[in-house]
Design a protein around this motif. Structure first.
Motif, PDB file in Angstrom:
ATOM      1  N   UNK A 179       0.833  -1.209   0.000  1.00  0.00           N
ATOM      2  CA  UNK A 179       0.000   0.000   0.000  1.00  0.00           C
ATOM      3  C   UNK A 179       0.871   1.264   0.000  1.00  0.00           C
ATOM      4  N   UNK A 180       1.943   1.247   0.776  1.00  0.00           N
ATOM      5  CA  UNK A 180       2.843   2.400   0.801  1.00  0.00           C
ATOM      6  C   UNK A 180       3.530   2.581  -0.550  1.00  0.00           C
ATOM      7  N   UNK A 181       3.973   1.474  -1.129  1.00  0.00           N
ATOM      8  CA  UNK A 181       4.608   1.525  -2.445  1.00  0.00           C
ATOM      9  C   UNK A 181       3.623   2.006  -3.506  1.00  0.00           C
ATOM     10  N   UNK A 182       2.381   1.546  -3.417  1.00  0.00           N
ATOM     11  CA  UNK A 182       1.346   1.967  -4.347  1.00  0.00           C
ATOM     12  C   UNK A 182       1.163   3.485  -4.285  1.00  0.00           C
ATOM     13  N   UNK A 183       1.135   4.048  -3.074  1.00  0.00           N
ATOM     14  CA  UNK A 183       0.968   5.498  -2.920  1.00  0.00           C
ATOM     15  C   UNK A 183       2.138   6.260  -3.537  1.00  0.00           C
ATOM     16  N   UNK A 184       3.346   5.742  -3.356  1.00  0.00           N
ATOM     17  CA  UNK A 184       4.513   6.395  -3.965  1.00  0.00           C
ATOM     18  C   UNK A 184       4.427   6.321  -5.482  1.00  0.00           C
ATOM     19  N   UNK A 185       4.023   5.162  -6.005  1.00  0.00           N
ATOM     20  CA  UNK A 185       3.877   4.998  -7.448  1.00  0.00           C
ATOM     21  C   UNK A 185       2.807   5.946  -7.986  1.00  0.00           C
ATOM     22  N   UNK A 194       2.042   8.875  -6.676  1.00  0.00           N
ATOM     23  CA  UNK A 194       2.595  10.230  -6.631  1.00  0.00           C
ATOM     24  C   UNK A 194       3.481  10.527  -7.831  1.00  0.00           C
ATOM     25  N   UNK A 195       4.240   9.534  -8.295  1.00  0.00           N
ATOM     26  CA  UNK A 195       5.136   9.777  -9.432  1.00  0.00           C
ATOM     27  C   UNK A 195       4.496   9.432 -10.764  1.00  0.00           C
ATOM     28  N   UNK A 196       3.258   8.928 -10.727  1.00  0.00           N
ATOM     29  CA  UNK A 196       2.502   8.708 -11.958  1.00  0.00           C
ATOM     30  C   UNK A 196       2.865   7.449 -12.725  1.00  0.00           C
ATOM     31  N   UNK A 197       3.142   6.370 -12.043  1.00  0.00           N
ATOM     32  CA  UNK A 197       3.458   5.108 -12.710  1.00  0.00           C
ATOM     33  C   UNK A 197       2.162   4.460 -13.198  1.00  0.00           C
ATOM     34  N   UNK A 198       2.102   4.213 -14.491  1.00  0.00           N
ATOM     35  CA  UNK A 198       0.910   3.619 -15.098  1.00  0.00           C
ATOM     36  C   UNK A 198       0.847   2.124 -14.795  1.00  0.00           C
ATOM     37  N   UNK A 199      -0.363   1.600 -14.618  1.00  0.00           N
ATOM     38  CA  UNK A 199      -0.558   0.178 -14.379  1.00  0.00           C
ATOM     39  C   UNK A 199      -0.251  -0.272 -12.971  1.00  0.00           C
ATOM     40  N   UNK A 200      -0.111   0.668 -12.058  1.00  0.00           N
ATOM     41  CA  UNK A 200       0.290   0.347 -10.683  1.00  0.00           C
ATOM     42  C   UNK A 200      -0.734  -0.509  -9.943  1.00  0.00           C
ATOM     43  N   UNK A 201      -2.009  -0.379 -10.293  1.00  0.00           N
ATOM     44  CA  UNK A 201      -3.036  -1.124  -9.562  1.00  0.00           C
ATOM     45  C   UNK A 201      -2.940  -2.627  -9.829  1.00  0.00           C
ATOM     46  N   UNK A 202      -2.349  -3.007 -10.957  1.00  0.00           N
ATOM     47  CA  UNK A 202      -2.205  -4.428 -11.281  1.00  0.00           C
ATOM     48  C   UNK A 202      -0.870  -4.999 -10.834  1.00  0.00           C
ATOM     49  N   UNK A 242       6.867  -5.862  -8.342  1.00  0.00           N
ATOM     50  CA  UNK A 242       6.738  -5.058  -9.559  1.00  0.00           C
ATOM     51  C   UNK A 242       6.698  -3.569  -9.242  1.00  0.00           C
ATOM     52  N   UNK A 243       6.044  -3.206  -8.143  1.00  0.00           N
ATOM     53  CA  UNK A 243       6.035  -1.791  -7.730  1.00  0.00           C
ATOM     54  C   UNK A 243       7.438  -1.323  -7.384  1.00  0.00           C
ATOM     55  N   UNK A 244       8.191  -2.149  -6.673  1.00  0.00           N
ATOM     56  CA  UNK A 244       9.571  -1.797  -6.322  1.00  0.00           C
ATOM     57  C   UNK A 244      10.388  -1.583  -7.588  1.00  0.00           C
ATOM     58  N   UNK A 245      10.281  -2.493  -8.535  1.00  0.00           N
ATOM     59  CA  UNK A 245      11.017  -2.370  -9.792  1.00  0.00           C
ATOM     60  C   UNK A 245      10.617  -1.096 -10.535  1.00  0.00           C
ATOM     61  N   UNK A 246       9.317  -0.838 -10.600  1.00  0.00           N
ATOM     62  CA  UNK A 246       8.833   0.355 -11.310  1.00  0.00           C
ATOM     63  C   UNK A 246       9.322   1.636 -10.635  1.00  0.00           C
ATOM     64  N   UNK A 247       9.326   1.679  -9.318  1.00  0.00           N
ATOM     65  CA  UNK A 247       9.785   2.873  -8.609  1.00  0.00           C
ATOM     66  C   UNK A 247      11.291   3.088  -8.784  1.00  0.00           C
ATOM     67  N   UNK A 248      12.039   2.013  -8.787  1.00  0.00           N
ATOM     68  CA  UNK A 248      13.488   2.139  -8.937  1.00  0.00           C
ATOM     69  C   UNK A 248      13.891   2.543 -10.351  1.00  0.00           C
ATOM     70  N   UNK A 249      13.090   2.180 -11.332  1.00  0.00           N
ATOM     71  CA  UNK A 249      13.472   2.445 -12.717  1.00  0.00           C
ATOM     72  C   UNK A 249      12.607   3.500 -13.386  1.00  0.00           C
ATOM     73  N   UNK A 250      11.881   4.248 -12.600  1.00  0.00           N
ATOM     74  CA  UNK A 250      11.026   5.308 -13.141  1.00  0.00           C
ATOM     75  C   UNK A 250      11.845   6.537 -13.443  1.00  0.00           C
TER      76      UNK A 250
END
Length: 106
Positions: free
Chosen positions: A77-83, A85-93, A98-106
């Motif tokens: 849930x915390x990672x989802x909120x960060x994603x 905030x930065x506008x990562x698409x597809x975060x709900x799925x 995967x959220x960690x990877x997306x946040x690190x490589x955004x």
């Protein structure tokens, strides 16, 4: 294939760059390290970013950062909120990994 060092790192830590060897122009009182400023400009940095880096004392630059915790220690849930905030698409799925990877490589 040898990777080129980041221009700012090359300026800070390169043994080949010697500010005394270069003819540096005085950029006025707003620039504290004229040699570093000019080298950053040669590497393509903007005037503003070059000035910001040149005016940061080297000892202070080494002590900044490190305030964020590890992503692995946070809940999905915390990672989802960060994603969000930065506008990562597809975060709900995404799952936690995967959220960690997306946040690190955004």
């Amino acid at each position: 294939h040898r990777r080129e060092p980041h221009p700012a790192r090359a300026v800070y830590f390169s043994g080949t760059f010697n500010p005394e060897d270069a003819m540096t122009r005085d950029h006025g009182p707003s620039i504290k390290d004229d040699a570093r400023y000019e080298e950053l400009r040669r590497h393509g940095y903007s005037k503003e970013k070059s000035a910001r880096i040149a005016n940061t004392p080297r000892h202070a630059a080494a002590t900044r950062g490190g305030k964020a915790g590890d992503y692995e220690d946070q809940t999905r849930a915390q990672l989802y909120e960060q994603a969000k905030q930065v506008g990562i698409a597809g975060r709900s799925r995404m799952n936690k990994a995967e959220l960690i990877h997306a946040l690190r490589h955004h």
